[in-house]
Design a protein around this motif. Sequence first.
Motif, mmCIF file in Angstrom:
data_model
loop_
_atom_site.group_PDB
_atom_site.id
_atom_site.type_symbol
_atom_site.label_atom_id
_atom_site.label_comp_id
_atom_site.label_asym_id
_atom_site.label_seq_id
_atom_site.Cartn_x
_atom_site.Cartn_y
_atom_site.Cartn_z
ATOM 1 N N LEU A 159 0.530 -13.876 -32.788
ATOM 2 C CA LEU A 159 1.468 -14.737 -32.060
ATOM 3 C C LEU A 159 2.360 -15.500 -33.030
ATOM 4 C CD1 LEU A 159 -0.264 -16.577 -29.053
ATOM 5 C CD2 LEU A 159 1.724 -15.067 -28.992
ATOM 6 N N MET A 160 1.742 -16.052 -34.073
ATOM 7 C CA MET A 160 2.519 -16.805 -35.071
ATOM 8 C C MET A 160 3.544 -15.901 -35.751
ATOM 9 S SD MET A 160 -0.600 -18.999 -36.693
ATOM 10 C CE MET A 160 0.227 -19.350 -38.237
ATOM 11 N N GLN A 161 3.094 -14.708 -36.109
ATOM 12 C CA GLN A 161 3.989 -13.799 -36.822
ATOM 13 C C GLN A 161 5.131 -13.296 -35.939
ATOM 14 O OE1 GLN A 161 1.038 -10.959 -38.000
ATOM 15 N NE2 GLN A 161 0.548 -12.019 -39.921
ATOM 16 N N SER A 162 4.884 -13.233 -34.624
ATOM 17 C CA SER A 162 5.927 -12.710 -33.728
ATOM 18 C C SER A 162 6.858 -13.812 -33.218
ATOM 19 C CB SER A 162 5.286 -11.997 -32.539
ATOM 20 O OG SER A 162 4.513 -12.907 -31.787
ATOM 21 N N ASN A 163 6.463 -15.081 -33.378
ATOM 22 C CA ASN A 163 7.280 -16.202 -32.889
ATOM 23 C C ASN A 163 7.610 -16.059 -31.404
ATOM 24 O OD1 ASN A 163 7.816 -18.041 -35.167
ATOM 25 N ND2 ASN A 163 8.637 -16.182 -36.115
ATOM 26 N N LYS A 164 6.584 -15.738 -30.621
ATOM 27 C CA LYS A 164 6.772 -15.597 -29.184
ATOM 28 C C LYS A 164 5.730 -16.426 -28.439
ATOM 29 C CE LYS A 164 8.568 -10.898 -29.693
ATOM 30 N NZ LYS A 164 8.406 -9.459 -29.364
ATOM 31 N N ALA A 165 6.051 -16.759 -27.192
ATOM 32 C CA ALA A 165 5.110 -17.526 -26.363
ATOM 33 C C ALA A 165 4.629 -16.661 -25.210
ATOM 34 C CB ALA A 165 5.801 -18.774 -25.810
ATOM 35 N N VAL A 166 3.328 -16.736 -24.919
ATOM 36 C CA VAL A 166 2.761 -16.020 -23.768
ATOM 37 C C VAL A 166 2.110 -17.052 -22.852
ATOM 38 C CG1 VAL A 166 1.124 -14.277 -22.988
ATOM 39 C CG2 VAL A 166 2.321 -13.968 -25.161
ATOM 40 N N CYS A 167 2.489 -17.025 -21.565
ATOM 41 C CA CYS A 167 1.950 -17.994 -20.597
ATOM 42 C C CYS A 167 1.381 -17.259 -19.393
ATOM 43 C CB CYS A 167 3.050 -18.922 -20.077
ATOM 44 S SG CYS A 167 4.101 -19.656 -21.326
ATOM 45 N N GLY A 168 0.545 -17.939 -18.659
ATOM 46 C CA GLY A 168 0.053 -17.415 -17.387
ATOM 47 C C GLY A 168 0.360 -18.434 -16.310
ATOM 48 N N PHE A 169 0.746 -17.962 -15.127
ATOM 49 C CA PHE A 169 1.016 -18.894 -14.023
ATOM 50 C C PHE A 169 0.350 -18.400 -12.744
ATOM 51 C CE2 PHE A 169 3.232 -20.498 -10.332
ATOM 52 C CZ PHE A 169 3.285 -21.846 -10.619
ATOM 53 N N HIS A 170 -0.292 -19.317 -12.041
ATOM 54 C CA HIS A 170 -0.952 -19.002 -10.769
ATOM 55 C C HIS A 170 -0.892 -20.248 -9.902
ATOM 56 C CE1 HIS A 170 -3.760 -17.673 -7.800
ATOM 57 N NE2 HIS A 170 -4.162 -16.615 -8.481
ATOM 58 N N LEU A 171 -0.016 -20.217 -8.896
ATOM 59 C CA LEU A 171 0.186 -21.396 -8.042
ATOM 60 C C LEU A 171 -1.119 -21.856 -7.396
ATOM 61 C CD1 LEU A 171 2.320 -23.344 -6.819
ATOM 62 C CD2 LEU A 171 2.566 -21.712 -4.933
ATOM 63 N N GLY A 172 -1.983 -20.905 -7.046
ATOM 64 C CA GLY A 172 -3.237 -21.236 -6.366
ATOM 65 C C GLY A 172 -4.152 -22.145 -7.172
ATOM 66 N N TYR A 173 -4.012 -22.115 -8.494
ATOM 67 C CA TYR A 173 -4.879 -22.934 -9.340
ATOM 68 C C TYR A 173 -4.234 -24.269 -9.733
ATOM 69 C CZ TYR A 173 -8.287 -19.194 -9.817
ATOM 70 O OH TYR A 173 -9.247 -18.256 -9.551
ATOM 71 N N ILE A 174 -3.050 -24.542 -9.205
ATOM 72 C CA ILE A 174 -2.441 -25.840 -9.494
ATOM 73 C C ILE A 174 -2.959 -26.842 -8.472
ATOM 74 C CG2 ILE A 174 -0.269 -27.138 -9.448
ATOM 75 C CD1 ILE A 174 0.991 -24.915 -10.982
ATOM 76 N N THR A 175 -3.705 -27.812 -8.947
ATOM 77 C CA THR A 175 -4.338 -28.778 -8.042
ATOM 78 C C THR A 175 -3.601 -30.121 -8.023
ATOM 79 O OG1 THR A 175 -5.823 -29.383 -9.842
ATOM 80 C CG2 THR A 175 -6.645 -27.754 -8.266
ATOM 81 N N ASP A 176 -2.578 -30.255 -8.848
ATOM 82 C CA ASP A 176 -1.823 -31.500 -8.929
ATOM 83 C C ASP A 176 -0.858 -31.578 -7.740
ATOM 84 O OD1 ASP A 176 -0.110 -33.589 -9.483
ATOM 85 O OD2 ASP A 176 0.097 -33.117 -11.619
ATOM 86 N N GLU A 177 -1.290 -32.306 -6.691
ATOM 87 C CA GLU A 177 -0.469 -32.390 -5.476
ATOM 88 C C GLU A 177 0.862 -33.069 -5.736
ATOM 89 O OE1 GLU A 177 -2.354 -33.957 -1.992
ATOM 90 O OE2 GLU A 177 -3.892 -32.400 -1.945
ATOM 91 N N GLN A 178 0.872 -34.004 -6.679
ATOM 92 C CA GLN A 178 2.130 -34.700 -6.978
ATOM 93 C C GLN A 178 3.156 -33.750 -7.584
ATOM 94 O OE1 GLN A 178 0.610 -38.042 -9.315
ATOM 95 N NE2 GLN A 178 1.291 -39.438 -7.715
ATOM 96 N N LEU A 179 2.677 -32.862 -8.450
ATOM 97 C CA LEU A 179 3.565 -31.871 -9.065
ATOM 98 C C LEU A 179 4.141 -30.950 -7.980
ATOM 99 C CD1 LEU A 179 4.786 -30.254 -11.446
ATOM 100 C CD2 LEU A 179 2.592 -29.059 -11.639
ATOM 101 N N ILE A 180 3.268 -30.492 -7.091
ATOM 102 C CA ILE A 180 3.718 -29.606 -6.004
ATOM 103 C C ILE A 180 4.714 -30.339 -5.109
ATOM 104 C CG2 ILE A 180 2.937 -28.479 -3.873
ATOM 105 C CD1 ILE A 180 0.432 -27.589 -5.443
ATOM 106 N N SER A 181 4.378 -31.566 -4.765
ATOM 107 C CA SER A 181 5.221 -32.368 -3.884
ATOM 108 C C SER A 181 6.595 -32.610 -4.517
ATOM 109 C CB SER A 181 4.521 -33.702 -3.631
ATOM 110 O OG SER A 181 5.009 -34.292 -2.481
ATOM 111 N N ARG A 182 6.587 -33.018 -5.776
ATOM 112 C CA ARG A 182 7.830 -33.296 -6.509
ATOM 113 C C ARG A 182 8.720 -32.042 -6.536
ATOM 114 N NH1 ARG A 182 5.387 -35.138 -10.922
ATOM 115 N NH2 ARG A 182 5.777 -33.348 -12.283
#
Length: 415
Positions: free
Chosen positions: A304-327
């Motif tokens: 990852l360091m050598q490639s200078n790239k970012a890898v992320c995962g996203f899953h709405l079902g696992y977001i429990t922060d209601e304020q974030l969802i509401s906002r």
Amino acid sequence: CHLLSGAHAQETPEGPILSPQESGSSPAAEEKPLSFRSLVLTGYGGYDKVKLQVKTQKQPQLEAGEVLVHVKACGLNFAELLGRQGLYELLPAPPVTMGMEGSGVIEAVGEDVKDRKVGDRVIVLSRSGMWQEMVVVSANLTFPMPEQMSFEEGAAIPVNYLTAYMMLFEMANVRPGKSVLIHMAAGGVGFAVTQLCQTVPDVTVFGTASAPKHETIAQGGVTHPIDYRTKDYVEEIRKISPKGVDIVLDPLGGSDTQKGFSLLKPLGTLIVFGAANCVTGQKKNLLAMAKTWYNQLSLNTLKLMQSNKAVCGFHLGYITDEQLISRTMFKLLELYGQGKIKPRIDSCYHFEEVTDAFRRMHERQNIGKIILLPEAKKEEEKPKSSPEPIENVEKTEAAVNDKKEETTEEVKAED
């Protein structure tokens, strides 16, 4: 009482949908029990595992902070295709009502509900249980609908647009002049991503979709539509942009994640948000799952360091922060009010047509969002060519409450 309108519309010349025991004059009859239509996943497998049932129960006693919503429209998402096959870990075990989003009218409010009232038109978000006419939810997970928004649009916004917005603006930090690759560009998330990219100046969107959908997604804002069925999308993107792209949004998984990573420019971001490659036939395909798993992207921190790239995962079902969802929801409703986003509705299916809705998404025929309508289909709307599903539905409905134990046994036996 219009709470029961959907159920009443299903009454046939043969008699009411409820069994004699339920419709008889029991002591509870004075309480006017609630009767509502619901789509229930009875076990894992093919389309036939989702059955239309009519549930009858006492009027719900709302807890503090809860509201009762009469649901007018629901969204169908890829997660439900996975859920039906037993591949969506957040869905409770069958029998269970699926559905994560919908829109409707508030019928009752519990104590401590200050900013919602009976009669309000609202969008509703839930982990499951939305595919039914009546639903009790926390008032915090309801959002007032703009006047000009239809119920179909209201049901089309939450899952797709929250996913698209959070990936683009919270994770990938899309900025003017950047380029984005979105797969399944003609789907609900694809349209949401494309529209949201247009709120930032000079963002180039590459979108994969089958050729017949290209004109529509180009009109929707995809700069470069690519036919993934007849061409190698990596080669096509490299022809246009030799250095690759800044952001790749990947709902496919497996070898496509590796291709996405290879397409990233230095300092680029890959976001994996699904594993559609796992879904091939109607039922769970262990070979497709194994293949996707085997071909998944494998990295270590040094690479990852050598490639200078970012890898992320996203899953709405696992977001429990209601304020974030509401906002985020309020931000999306603001963008809708400004005319900057507008869900594209592909098609609407009544609950009794759920099999057709599943098939349309499964076969990748949809351009935009597929909506489910809880209310019963009127006689004149029924297609002449398909009396069978409706007949079966009526049988299913009539038998639901009589045969609860048998249904449960059947589900257990299948598991």
